[in-house]
Write a protein that holds these residues in place. Sequence first.
Motif, PDB file in Angstrom:
ATOM      1  N   ALA A   1     121.302  65.068  24.368  1.00  0.00           N
ATOM      2  CA  ALA A   1     121.421  63.619  24.471  1.00  0.00           C
ATOM      3  C   ALA A   1     120.811  63.131  25.779  1.00  0.00           C
ATOM      4  O   ALA A   1     121.070  63.693  26.846  1.00  0.00           O
ATOM      5  N   GLY A   2     119.994  62.091  25.692  1.00  0.00           N
ATOM      6  CA  GLY A   2     119.430  61.473  26.879  1.00  0.00           C
ATOM      7  C   GLY A   2     118.317  62.247  27.547  1.00  0.00           C
ATOM      8  O   GLY A   2     117.896  61.871  28.652  1.00  0.00           O
ATOM      9  N   TRP A   3     117.808  63.291  26.915  1.00  0.00           N
ATOM     10  CA  TRP A   3     116.781  64.105  27.569  1.00  0.00           C
ATOM     11  C   TRP A   3     115.547  63.277  27.942  1.00  0.00           C
ATOM     12  O   TRP A   3     114.916  63.507  28.971  1.00  0.00           O
ATOM     13  N   ASP A   4     115.204  62.289  27.094  1.00  0.00           N
ATOM     14  CA  ASP A   4     113.978  61.533  27.311  1.00  0.00           C
ATOM     15  C   ASP A   4     114.119  60.434  28.361  1.00  0.00           C
ATOM     16  O   ASP A   4     113.142  59.759  28.692  1.00  0.00           O
ATOM     17  N   SER A   5     115.315  60.267  28.917  1.00  0.00           N
ATOM     18  CA  SER A   5     115.507  59.233  29.939  1.00  0.00           C
ATOM     19  C   SER A   5     114.760  59.555  31.225  1.00  0.00           C
ATOM     20  O   SER A   5     114.539  58.667  32.057  1.00  0.00           O
ATOM     21  N   VAL A   6     114.375  60.813  31.411  1.00  0.00           N
ATOM     22  CA  VAL A   6     113.655  61.204  32.628  1.00  0.00           C
ATOM     23  C   VAL A   6     112.148  60.967  32.504  1.00  0.00           C
ATOM     24  O   VAL A   6     111.427  61.116  33.486  1.00  0.00           O
TER      25      VAL A   6
END
Length: 246
Positions: free
Chosen positions: A39-44
């Motif tokens: 979850a949220g891996w692409d936020s970086v």
Amino acid sequence: MSAWLFDLGNSRLKAAPLGEDGLPGDVLAFAHDGMALAAGWDSVLPPRIDAAHVASVAAPALRVALLDALAARAGRISLASTQPAWAGLRIAYAEPAKLGVDRFLTLLAARRRGGASLLVGVGTALTIDLVDAGGRHHGGRIAPSPTMMREALHARAAQLPAVGGGYRVFAADTGDALASGCLGAALALVGQSREAAVDACGGPVALLLHGGGAEALLPHLADAVHAPALVLEGLACWARPDGARR
């Protein structure tokens, strides 16, 4: 132009920007359970990417999830695939599509580094490939990794723990004996392959280790080079302009 590299394996997603030097920048790693990405891996990632270059050996559904996530921010997406020849590398397989794209890319990376190389990947499987200084792939081997050996033994005999123990040539308890036997089997296969590689190439052969389990082998292999981003290095070669492909 901003470009990113993505290596989707069986247990981790690795991502790195493609540098102006043609090499991966700082590598980000995200564990996954084989069913869904973290979850949220692409936020970086940056909001927009000009080009995304992807290599995947994961299940199709996981690969689709990655591609869908990238489609929302990438102007162009390319999916790497094994080719019979590329940038001076010639694959040994009669049916190149049967060689995993991760192995193909590590061979590309070794070709870029130059010289003869024995490539050892330690993940779910233990993979070994030889490429000589002229770019000819001599073929390779696939075996269970030490971790997979432990898990397989535990699955068949629950009293044998799947983790724990330390490496000993002759162990005095079960945990150490399991750790020593499984790691020792991998080391023996690498050692025998290394001797055969030197004979096949008629001279020195670099030993490059990559994968999540590589660090366990490194202390026992003299002169081994830890190359944790080797797949991404190869993907960077894949991403070069068409003029570099031959």
